[in-house]
Design a protein around this motif. Structure first.
Motif, short mmCIF file in Angstrom:
data_model
loop_
_atom_site.label_atom_id
_atom_site.label_comp_id
_atom_site.label_asym_id
_atom_site.label_seq_id
_atom_site.Cartn_x
_atom_site.Cartn_y
_atom_site.Cartn_z
N CYS A 1 -9.69 -59.59 -18.76
CA CYS A 1 -8.59 -59.12 -19.58
C CYS A 1 -8.39 -60.05 -20.77
CB CYS A 1 -7.32 -59.04 -18.75
SG CYS A 1 -7.39 -57.81 -17.42
N PHE A 2 -7.65 -59.55 -21.75
CA PHE A 2 -7.28 -60.32 -22.93
C PHE A 2 -8.51 -60.81 -23.70
CE2 PHE A 2 -3.88 -61.00 -19.76
CZ PHE A 2 -2.87 -60.29 -20.41
N GLN A 3 -9.45 -59.91 -23.93
CA GLN A 3 -10.59 -60.22 -24.78
C GLN A 3 -11.18 -58.92 -25.30
OE1 GLN A 3 -13.66 -62.14 -22.52
NE2 GLN A 3 -14.41 -60.26 -21.64
N TRP A 4 -11.92 -59.03 -26.42
CA TRP A 4 -12.61 -57.88 -26.98
C TRP A 4 -13.90 -57.65 -26.19
CZ3 TRP A 4 -10.55 -54.73 -30.53
CH2 TRP A 4 -9.48 -55.19 -31.31
N SER A 5 -14.13 -56.41 -25.84
CA SER A 5 -15.36 -56.07 -25.12
C SER A 5 -15.98 -54.82 -25.75
CB SER A 5 -15.08 -55.81 -23.64
OG SER A 5 -14.17 -54.73 -23.49
N LEU A 6 -17.29 -54.76 -25.70
CA LEU A 6 -18.02 -53.65 -26.29
C LEU A 6 -17.93 -52.45 -25.36
CD1 LEU A 6 -19.86 -52.70 -28.58
CD2 LEU A 6 -21.79 -53.57 -27.29
N TYR B 1 -15.47 -51.81 -30.28
CA TYR B 1 -14.90 -52.83 -29.40
C TYR B 1 -13.47 -52.44 -29.03
CZ TYR B 1 -18.79 -55.78 -30.86
OH TYR B 1 -20.05 -56.28 -31.12
N GLU B 2 -13.10 -52.80 -27.83
CA GLU B 2 -11.77 -52.47 -27.32
C GLU B 2 -11.14 -53.72 -26.72
OE1 GLU B 2 -9.88 -49.36 -24.04
OE2 GLU B 2 -11.86 -49.01 -24.91
N TYR B 3 -9.91 -53.98 -27.14
CA TYR B 3 -9.21 -55.15 -26.60
C TYR B 3 -8.55 -54.77 -25.28
CZ TYR B 3 -6.37 -59.36 -26.39
OH TYR B 3 -5.80 -60.55 -26.00
N ARG B 4 -8.84 -55.54 -24.25
CA ARG B 4 -8.39 -55.20 -22.91
C ARG B 4 -7.30 -56.16 -22.46
NH1 ARG B 4 -11.36 -51.34 -21.03
NH2 ARG B 4 -13.39 -50.94 -21.98
N GLY B 5 -6.14 -55.58 -22.18
CA GLY B 5 -5.02 -56.33 -21.64
C GLY B 5 -4.68 -55.83 -20.25
N SER C 1 -12.11 -41.62 -25.48
CA SER C 1 -10.66 -41.45 -25.46
C SER C 1 -10.08 -41.61 -26.87
CB SER C 1 -10.03 -42.48 -24.51
OG SER C 1 -8.62 -42.44 -24.60
N GLU C 2 -9.16 -40.72 -27.23
CA GLU C 2 -8.47 -40.79 -28.51
C GLU C 2 -7.10 -41.45 -28.39
OE1 GLU C 2 -8.54 -37.06 -30.77
OE2 GLU C 2 -10.01 -36.28 -29.33
N GLU C 3 -6.86 -42.09 -27.28
CA GLU C 3 -5.58 -42.75 -27.06
C GLU C 3 -5.41 -43.92 -28.03
OE1 GLU C 3 -3.36 -45.31 -23.49
OE2 GLU C 3 -5.32 -44.38 -23.18
N ALA C 4 -4.19 -44.06 -28.57
CA ALA C 4 -3.90 -45.15 -29.50
C ALA C 4 -3.97 -46.48 -28.77
CB ALA C 4 -2.52 -44.95 -30.12
N ARG C 5 -4.81 -47.38 -29.26
CA ARG C 5 -5.01 -48.68 -28.63
C ARG C 5 -5.66 -49.62 -29.64
NH1 ARG C 5 -8.71 -44.93 -27.24
NH2 ARG C 5 -10.92 -45.50 -27.03
N LEU C 6 -5.83 -50.86 -29.22
CA LEU C 6 -6.46 -51.85 -30.10
C LEU C 6 -7.97 -51.62 -30.12
CD1 LEU C 6 -4.53 -55.13 -29.23
CD2 LEU C 6 -4.37 -53.78 -31.32
N LEU C 7 -8.49 -51.22 -31.28
CA LEU C 7 -9.91 -50.92 -31.44
C LEU C 7 -10.45 -51.66 -32.66
CD1 LEU C 7 -10.04 -47.05 -30.84
CD2 LEU C 7 -10.67 -48.85 -29.23
#
Length: 301
Positions: A152-157, A136-140, A221-227
């Motif tokens: 935006c602003f929610q967890w999505s698969l 899951y990835e948090y999208r802002g 993607s290996e970018e640092a983010r909310l996972l």
């Protein structure tokens, strides 16, 4: 091996179309309710203005509030599979010695691998009959949604792996061993709880080496983010419950998916509408997934 994952998934797994054939609240019903509400609202406002009687208006608001609560209750419970879980618990266990060919059966017992076994994606747990991994990835504002349906602003698969395979189950009632056809070309409804393994926070979005390797192997993607990474699996030796149709072929006993969808019926004691279940139900009697959560240390610690 049966791939149950959703390609390019953009919705949470609770809305997986393989789980239920349809939403218990049809869209046509919602359109009719909205139209009736607008009609009743206009009539009640007219009576309130002309006759100065607010009884009809207040009654409409109370009835609408009850109906809205009923719809929200069924929608939330449909997402959490409450009706299916209640249906599984209420169905009595079958005895494979007495069950007839073509009968809907519920079998509980120990699972064992067949010719093909699975390995979980992240924890690398071996000898599994079912394995699933969800990222899951948090999208802002800093992340572009996958599609227009992703807010935006929610967890999505953002990524999903889900596999099942044929396995054996030993009926705890009769001791009879049966083949469960959960492999290729079978619809399987897994009722398995996934454990949260990785959860980055706003204070620390650094990804661990294990997670980076896992992402790299899947071209993510290996970018640092909310996972948030969740994984569940059912290993050999676990106690499972299977609901399907009994198929006898000489001395071979098999449990296959029912040819038609199964209805849970109206659960009035829970105020739940009927849900159609299309596929073989697989439920782990206890948490069969991993229990240890990977901690993401803060770089200053």
């Amino acid at each position: 091996m049966n791939d149950l994952s959703i390609s390019n998934a953009t919705t949470v797994r609770d809305s997986d179309p393989q789980c239920c054939s349809c939403n218990p609240i049809p869209r046509v019903f919602l359109y009719i309710v909205i139209a009736l509400f607008l009609l009743g609202l206009s009539v009640s406002i007219f009576i309130l203005v002309v006759v100065h009687n607010a009884v009809f208006f207040l009654s409409l608001l109370a009835l609408s509030a009850l109906l809205l609560a009923f719809i929200l209750w069924n929608t939330l419970n449909w997402n959490s599979k409450t009706a299916i879980l209640f249906f599984v618990r209420s169905l009595p266990d079958s005895d494979l010695r007495l069950a007839r060919h073509g009968q809907l059966v519920k079998i509980t017992g120990l699972a064992s691998c067949g010719s093909v076994s699975l390995e979980s994606s992240y924890e690398k747990a071996t000898r599994c009959i079912y394995a699933s991994t969800f990222l899951y990835e948090y999208r802002g504002f800093d992340l572009k949604p996958v599609n227009v349906n992703t807010s935006c602003f929610q967890w999505s698969l953002s990524y999903c792996e889900r596999f099942a395979t044929d396995f054996y189950i030993t009926d705890r009632k009769s001791g009879v061993r049966a083949v469960v056809k959960a492999g290729s070309n079978s619809k399987v409804i897994p009722l398995v709880i996934e454990s949260k393994l990785v959860n980055t926070t706003r204070q620390c979005r650094i990804l661990s080496p294990n997670l980076r390797k896992w992402l790299r192997e899947r071209n993510l993607s290996e970018e640092a983010r909310l996972l948030r990474l969740e994984e569940g699996y059912v290993q050999e030796g676990s106690c499972v419950t299977v609901i399907g149709m009994l198929h006898r072929n000489n001395d071979i006993v098999m449990i296959i998916q029912p040819p038609e969808a199964i209805s849970t019926g109206c659960l009035w004691q829970k105020l739940l509408l009927p849900v159609d279940i299309d596929g073989l139900i697989l439920r782990a009697s206890q948490l069969a997934g991993p229990v240890n959560q990977e901690s993401i240390p803060h770089p200053d610690r």
